[in-house]
Design an enzyme around this catalytic site. Structure first.
Site, mmCIF file in Angstrom:
data_model
loop_
_atom_site.group_PDB
_atom_site.id
_atom_site.type_symbol
_atom_site.label_atom_id
_atom_site.label_comp_id
_atom_site.label_asym_id
_atom_site.label_seq_id
_atom_site.Cartn_x
_atom_site.Cartn_y
_atom_site.Cartn_z
ATOM 1 N N GLU A 1 2.819 -7.735 8.825
ATOM 2 C CA GLU A 1 2.897 -6.287 9.017
ATOM 3 C C GLU A 1 3.713 -5.609 7.910
ATOM 4 O O GLU A 1 3.546 -4.432 7.625
ATOM 5 C CB GLU A 1 3.544 -6.022 10.399
ATOM 6 C CG GLU A 1 3.289 -4.663 10.975
ATOM 7 C CD GLU A 1 1.806 -4.308 11.089
ATOM 8 O OE1 GLU A 1 0.971 -5.207 11.272
ATOM 9 O OE2 GLU A 1 1.498 -3.110 10.951
ATOM 10 N N ASP B 1 -10.497 1.443 -24.239
ATOM 11 C CA ASP B 1 -10.775 1.175 -22.825
ATOM 12 C C ASP B 1 -10.961 2.450 -22.050
ATOM 13 O O ASP B 1 -10.340 3.466 -22.367
ATOM 14 C CB ASP B 1 -9.558 0.492 -22.155
ATOM 15 C CG ASP B 1 -9.412 -0.948 -22.533
ATOM 16 O OD1 ASP B 1 -10.364 -1.514 -23.057
ATOM 17 O OD2 ASP B 1 -8.319 -1.480 -22.283
ATOM 18 N N ARG C 1 -3.334 -8.051 -20.390
ATOM 19 C CA ARG C 1 -4.319 -7.747 -21.443
ATOM 20 C C ARG C 1 -3.820 -6.691 -22.417
ATOM 21 O O ARG C 1 -4.367 -6.530 -23.499
ATOM 22 C CB ARG C 1 -5.663 -7.358 -20.837
ATOM 23 C CG ARG C 1 -5.664 -6.044 -20.111
ATOM 24 C CD ARG C 1 -6.967 -5.834 -19.361
ATOM 25 N NE ARG C 1 -8.113 -5.646 -20.230
ATOM 26 C CZ ARG C 1 -8.339 -4.534 -20.942
ATOM 27 N NH1 ARG C 1 -7.481 -3.525 -20.884
ATOM 28 N NH2 ARG C 1 -9.405 -4.429 -21.690
ATOM 29 N N PRO D 1 0.813 -1.219 0.000
ATOM 30 C CA PRO D 1 0.000 0.000 0.000
ATOM 31 C C PRO D 1 0.847 1.271 0.000
ATOM 32 O O PRO D 1 0.323 2.365 -0.153
ATOM 33 C CB PRO D 1 -0.839 -0.127 1.281
ATOM 34 C CG PRO D 1 -0.185 -1.162 2.103
ATOM 35 C CD PRO D 1 0.624 -2.037 1.201
#
Ligand code: ADE
Length: 244
Positions: free
Chosen positions: A114, A167, A152, A87
């Site tokens: 963690e 897209d 893709r 993150p």
């Protein structure tokens, strides 16, 4: 492209990588995919890969020696991107996916617990990617999202009919609506322009729908999108109509 994934949960990849487009990409030789169990590099009988953090604070940390060994066993060239899913990384966008789709090889490292010992990051990892501003229990689902978004875009994976250039996000806008048969469903008709056979009109309609949808749902994207004079005029018209 070859993608190697390092994980503590190898089974999490089998279903997704054996279905649909990811499987087709592998079948057609466009993608080679291999999963490696970090635990195989634990170097101890208990196969222990984590330990408690220095300074306290709870949670467990993936050990530097284990992770560095696991990465070095897979990496053959120094220039291969070794990407930690985390993150704290740069956020995955269409642009990042397009950049990674040019690479011949990617190594994805899935963190757990963690976090990972900072020294493994310094010594063996050269990129860090997040799939959004929220925290998952581990990097596996994030790695699968990244793999799908990148693979893709490899030429040939979606076939000649692939419309990746249209897209959402490919040109900085969201895509407009799509329709298929029947031409009327529960009283709702397909917009007449789409059945007119007039390709230039269809393109113009699609562009306007994309602009409208982006303006309604993600106006922030309009600030960075490349817009023509006609696009800007249409957006002004939308704003006027809405009384903005
Ligand atoms: N691991 C945990 N949360 C994550 C996120 N948001 N993106 C990538 N990897 C993660």
């Amino acid at each position: 492209m070859k993608i190697d994934v390092l994980t503590l949960f190898p089974d999490m990849f089998s279903a997704v990588m054996s279905e649909s487009m990811m499987w087709k990409a592998r079948e057609h030789g466009l993608l080679e995919f291999e999963v490696h169990d970090i635990r195989d590099h634990a170097g101890n009988k208990q196969r222990k890969v984590d330990d408690s953090p220095y300074g306290g604070g709870g949670g467990m940390i993936l050990k530097a020696d284990v992770l560095t060994r696991a990465i070095e066993a897979v990496r053959q060239h120094d220039e291969t991107p070794v990407i930690l899913m985390s993150p704290q990384g740069r956020v995955l966008t269409h642009r990042v996916a397009a950049e990674l789709s040019q690479c011949e090889r990617l190594i994805l490292v899935c963190g757990h617990y963690e976090g990972v010992d900072e020294r493994a990051r310094q010594l063996a990892i050269n990129d860090e990617i997040s799939i959004g501003d929220y925290v998952l229990t581990g990097g596996e689902l994030a790695a699968l999202v990244l793999i799908d978004a990148v693979v893709r875009l490899i030429p040939g994976v979606l076939g000649a009919e692939g419309a990746q250039h249209r897209d959402s996000h490919a040109d900085g806008l969201l895509e407009g609506p799509h329709y298929t048969r029947p031409s009327e469903f529960r009283g709702l008709r397909v917009p007449a322009v789409l059945t007119s056979g007039h390709h230039a009109e269809v393109d113009r309609w699609r562009r306007r729908q994309a602009l409208k949808r982006t303006w309604e749902r993600r106006p922030d994207l309009l600030e960075k999108a490349v817009l023509s004079e006609e696009d800007r005029a249409y957006l002004s018209q939308l704003k006027d109509e809405a009384g903005d």
